[in-house]
Design an enzyme around this catalytic site. Structure first.
Site, PDB file in Angstrom:
ATOM      1  CB  SER A  94      -1.071   0.013   1.172  1.00 47.37           C
ATOM      2  OG  SER A  94      -1.611   1.020   1.341  1.00 47.37           O
TER       3      SER A  94
ATOM      4  CE1 TYR B  38       0.375   4.853  -5.575  1.00 49.89           C
ATOM      5  CE2 TYR B  38       0.416   6.465  -3.615  1.00 49.89           C
ATOM      6  CZ  TYR B  38       0.986   5.388  -4.516  1.00 49.89           C
ATOM      7  OH  TYR B  38       1.719   4.477  -3.770  1.00 49.89           O
TER       8      TYR B  38
ATOM      9  CE  LYS C 159      -0.192   1.556  -4.009  1.00 50.08           C
ATOM     10  NZ  LYS C 159       0.205   0.377  -4.133  1.00 50.08           N
TER      11      LYS C 159
END
Length: 278
Positions: free
Chosen positions: A134, A148, A152
């Site tokens: 992550s 982004y 994660k």
């Protein structure tokens, strides 16, 4: 007893560092990436202990083939490292829908594809370790990184739930949350920026990009030390569900947790007011 690692995105950066650490510990590595020849070149000194496989993690069928090839070569897969990914940065409104889809296909669905391919091997063994990469951006948002961070955050939710499902088979899941590490992540070979341009975002977008570019190849984190840390975690009887890597990650994540607790307490009365009569 030596372990067999299956690592995605192993040609460079954190993936390569983890692979080297595993090899230095006497383990075997299935190193995967988009260019198998490049991987063979990187690990040519360890040819007998490395199986280089071409793998685009967005291809679920190829992921199954790679897992089967790994098991056929080494007999088992002890540690899976879902590392492959890249950064789609920029203001949300300036990122095309197809670019957001592509980011999820790699960072999130790629993780699902490879995990789905490897789990049958680990279930048969009744043992295994899964490290899902992550980011501290999986625990807190950053300006200019909404897509982004979204991927994660998704990896975090998936991993936490998966850990509850597969623990009964002796499989442990650890979410790895690195801060800024000195890799190619922030240069043009890895990061991508939105292709749109909206005047309202011009000043802030320039500031975000300048900040990220200023960190490029100057990050505090040492990939080799992160690789060694994962070797330590892989040998732990009770590995953590979450592992924050780097001082910046520890400070940012604990700060976020403190802020969340404070906000919950501030609004506690309104929150509990929604309960129905008992």
């Amino acid at each position: 007893m030596s372990k067999t690692w299956f690592i995605t995105g192993a040609a460079r950066g954190i993936g390569a560092a983890i692979a080297r650490a595993a090899l230095e510990a006497g383990d075997r590595v299935v190193a995967t990436g988009r260019n198998a020849a490049r991987i063979e070149e990187v690990f040519q000194a360890h040819a007998g202990k490395v199986l280089a496989l071409e793998l685009d993690v967005t291809d679920g069928a190829r992921a199954v083939e790679a897992a089967e090839a790994a098991a056929a070569r080494f007999g088992r897969i002890d540690v899976l490292v879902n590392n492959a990914g890249y950064g789609q940065l920029g203001a949300f409104e300036e990122i095309a829908a197809e670019d957001a889809d592509r980011q999820f296909d790699t960072n999130f669905f790629g993780t699902l594809n490879v995990t789905r391919a490897v789990l049958p091997v680990m279930r048969r063994q009744r043992a295994g370790r899964i490290f899902n990469l992550s980011s501290m951006g999986g625990m807190l948002g950053f300006q200019g990184a909404s897509i982004y961070c979204a991927t994660k955050f998704a990896v975090e939710g998936f991993s936490e739930s998966l850990a509850l499902e597969v623990g009964q088979f002796g499989i442990r899941v650890t979410i790895v949350e690195p801060g800024f590490f000195r890799t190619d992540f922030l240069d043009g070979s890895s990061v991508r920026y939105g292709t749109g341009s909206i005047a309202d975002y011009a000043a802030s977008a320039a500031e975000w990009q300048a900040t990220y570019e200023a960190h490029n190849h100057k990050q505090a984190g040492d990939p080799a030390k992160l690789g060694a840390a994962l070797v330590t975690l892989a040998a732990s009887e009770e590995p953590p569900l979450r592992y924050a890597a780097g001082t910046d990650a520890v400070e940012a994540i604990t700060g976020k947790l403190d802020a969340v607790r404070s906000e919950i307490e501030r609004w506690r009365a309104l929150s509990v007011s929604t309960d129905g009569a008992r």
